[in-house]
Structures are given as structure tokens and as C-alpha cells.
Write an enzyme that holds these catalytic residues in place. Structure first.
Site, PDB file in Angstrom:
ATOM      1  N   ASN A  45       1.117  -1.190  -0.184  1.00 28.47           N
ATOM      2  CA  ASN A  45       0.009   0.178  -0.247  1.00 28.47           C
ATOM      3  C   ASN A  45       0.703   1.397  -0.087  1.00 28.47           C
ATOM      4  O   ASN A  45       1.905   0.701   0.963  1.00 28.47           O
ATOM      5  CB  ASN A  45      -0.827   0.073   0.877  1.00 28.47           C
ATOM      6  CG  ASN A  45      -0.152  -0.356   2.521  1.00 28.47           C
ATOM      7  OD1 ASN A  45       0.659  -0.942   2.442  1.00 28.47           O
ATOM      8  ND2 ASN A  45      -0.771   0.491   3.091  1.00 28.47           N
ATOM      9  N   GLU A  58      -3.193  -4.572  -3.052  1.00 27.62           N
ATOM     10  CA  GLU A  58      -3.967  -5.022  -4.523  1.00 27.62           C
ATOM     11  C   GLU A  58      -3.685  -4.366  -5.224  1.00 27.62           C
ATOM     12  O   GLU A  58      -3.561  -4.952  -6.547  1.00 27.62           O
ATOM     13  CB  GLU A  58      -5.006  -5.976  -3.665  1.00 27.62           C
ATOM     14  CG  GLU A  58      -5.649  -6.184  -2.309  1.00 27.62           C
ATOM     15  CD  GLU A  58      -5.506  -5.861  -1.678  1.00 27.62           C
ATOM     16  OE1 GLU A  58      -5.073  -4.313  -1.882  1.00 27.62           O
ATOM     17  OE2 GLU A  58      -6.344  -5.997  -0.606  1.00 27.62           O
TER      18      GLU A  58
HETATM   19  N1  THU Z   1      -5.047  -0.787   2.811  1.00 28.81           N
HETATM   20  C1  THU Z   1      -4.129  -2.518   1.736  1.00 28.81           C
HETATM   21  O1  THU Z   1      -3.129  -1.904   1.060  1.00 28.81           O
HETATM   22  N2  THU Z   1      -5.240  -3.040   1.737  1.00 28.81           N
HETATM   23  C2  THU Z   1      -6.111  -3.922   1.562  1.00 28.81           C
HETATM   24  O2  THU Z   1      -6.801  -5.234   1.824  1.00 28.81           O
HETATM   25  C3  THU Z   1      -7.299  -2.731   3.160  1.00 28.81           C
HETATM   26  C4  THU Z   1      -6.472  -2.287   3.101  1.00 28.81           C
HETATM   27  C5  THU Z   1      -4.307  -0.233   3.412  1.00 28.81           C
HETATM   28  C6  THU Z   1      -5.274   0.765   2.105  1.00 28.81           C
HETATM   29  C7  THU Z   1      -4.555   2.117   3.662  1.00 28.81           C
HETATM   30  O3  THU Z   1      -2.958   2.480   3.538  1.00 28.81           O
HETATM   31  C8  THU Z   1      -4.385   1.212   4.380  1.00 28.81           C
HETATM   32  O4  THU Z   1      -4.521  -0.338   4.671  1.00 28.81           O
HETATM   33  C9  THU Z   1      -5.566   1.399   5.776  1.00 28.81           C
HETATM   34  O5  THU Z   1      -6.645   1.264   5.706  1.00 28.81           O
END
Ligand code: THU
Length: 139
Positions: A45, A58
Site C-alpha cells: 500500500n 492489491e
Molecule cells: N489497505 C490495503 O492496502 N489493502 C487492504 O486489503 C485493506 C486496506 C491499505 C489502505 C491504507 O493504506 C491502509 O491499508 C488503511 O486502510
């Protein structure tokens, strides 16, 4: 998918936590996306001070793969937790499920939610996005 591949995807997703850029939520996420030919694309992320431009692990993996010509996928593993500590499953957000729906079959694409090599659960895209809207609806 065989057990060895499941474990390889889990290890790869967890190994991406170190690249997560999450200074605002401190919730680190890693992903490992398996193509039909067996290649693995990784993702983490990437947050933003303006919040909305944040990209999930993802979608990072999908966009890396699609931008390199990949169009056919078998599975994705996702692992995440506060400060990178994995205690429970981090399931894909609705936007990421919709991106998966664009490129993957809801009946066969596998989503592996993992806490460790030993603790994981596998869902199809159709289980996580029932009655999803996809490219077929526009034909
Ligand atoms: N996030 C993801 O990268 N994937 C997920 O499946 C859930 C949420 C990230 C987005 C943000 O940077 C952090 O987790 C909190 O929401």
C-alpha cells in the site's frame, strides 16, 4: 493450486510489508499476485498526505502486472496489520475487489488471506464480491 504455491505466495506477500508506505494509518499491507503463467507480481500500500490518492497493496500489484501486459490471473495473497504486525486477515477493500472483477473470473480467481504460512483462508472472488459487475455486463 498446490500447497507449495500457496506458501510461496504467503511468504512473498509478507515480504512486501517492508516496502509499505503507510505513515498515516500505520497499517502495512503486502500482496503477491500470481499470473496464469506462474509469474508473481508484488505490491504494497502507498498512502498520501491528501488521503484519497492512497493505493492499496492489491491494486499496486494488479497495476504493475497489467501495465506490463499481463491480463490473466490465478490468485492473490494479501497480508496486513498495524505497524506490520499480522494478527488477523486484511481482506481486500471494495475498490480492489472491483479491480479484480475487471480481470479475473469470479468462479476461479483465488484470494488468499494470510496471517502466516500456517494461518490462512482461501476465498474465490465470487465469494467476496457476489453478483459483481464486470466487463461481461457491457457486452
Ligand atoms: N489497505 C490495503 O492496502 N489493502 C487492504 O486489503 C485493506 C486496506 C491499505 C489502505 C491504507 O493504506 C491502509 O491499508 C488503511 O486502510
Amino acid at each position: 493450486m498446490d500447497q507449495a504455491m500457496v506458501e510461496r505466495l504467503i511468504e512473498t506477500a509478507i515480504s512486501q510489508l517492508k516496502f509499505s508506505y503507510a505513515p498515516y494509518s500505520r497499517f502495512k499491507v503486502g500482496a503477491a499476485l500470481l499470473t496464469a503463467e506462474g509469474k508473481i507480481y508484488t505490491g504494497c500500500n502507498i498512502e498520501n498526505a491528501a488521503y484519497a490518492p492512497t493505493n492499496c497493496a492489491e491494486r499496486t500489484a494488479f497495476f504493475k502486472a497489467v501495465s506490463e501486459g499481463e491480463r490473466s490471473f490465478r490468485a492473490i495473497c494479501v497480508a496486513g496489520g498495524k505497524d506490520g504486525v499480522l494478527t488477523e486477515y486484511a481482506a481486500p477493500c471494495g475498490v480492489c475487489r472491483q479491480v479484480m472483477m475487471e480481470f479475473c473470473s469470479p468462479d476461479s480467481f483465488q484470494i488468499i488471506l494470510a496471517v502466516s504460512r500456517e494461518q490462512y483462508e482461501i476465498f474465490t472472488l465470487g465469494q467476496l464480491l457476489p453478483q459483481g459487475f464486470g466487463p461481461g455486463n457491457l457486452q
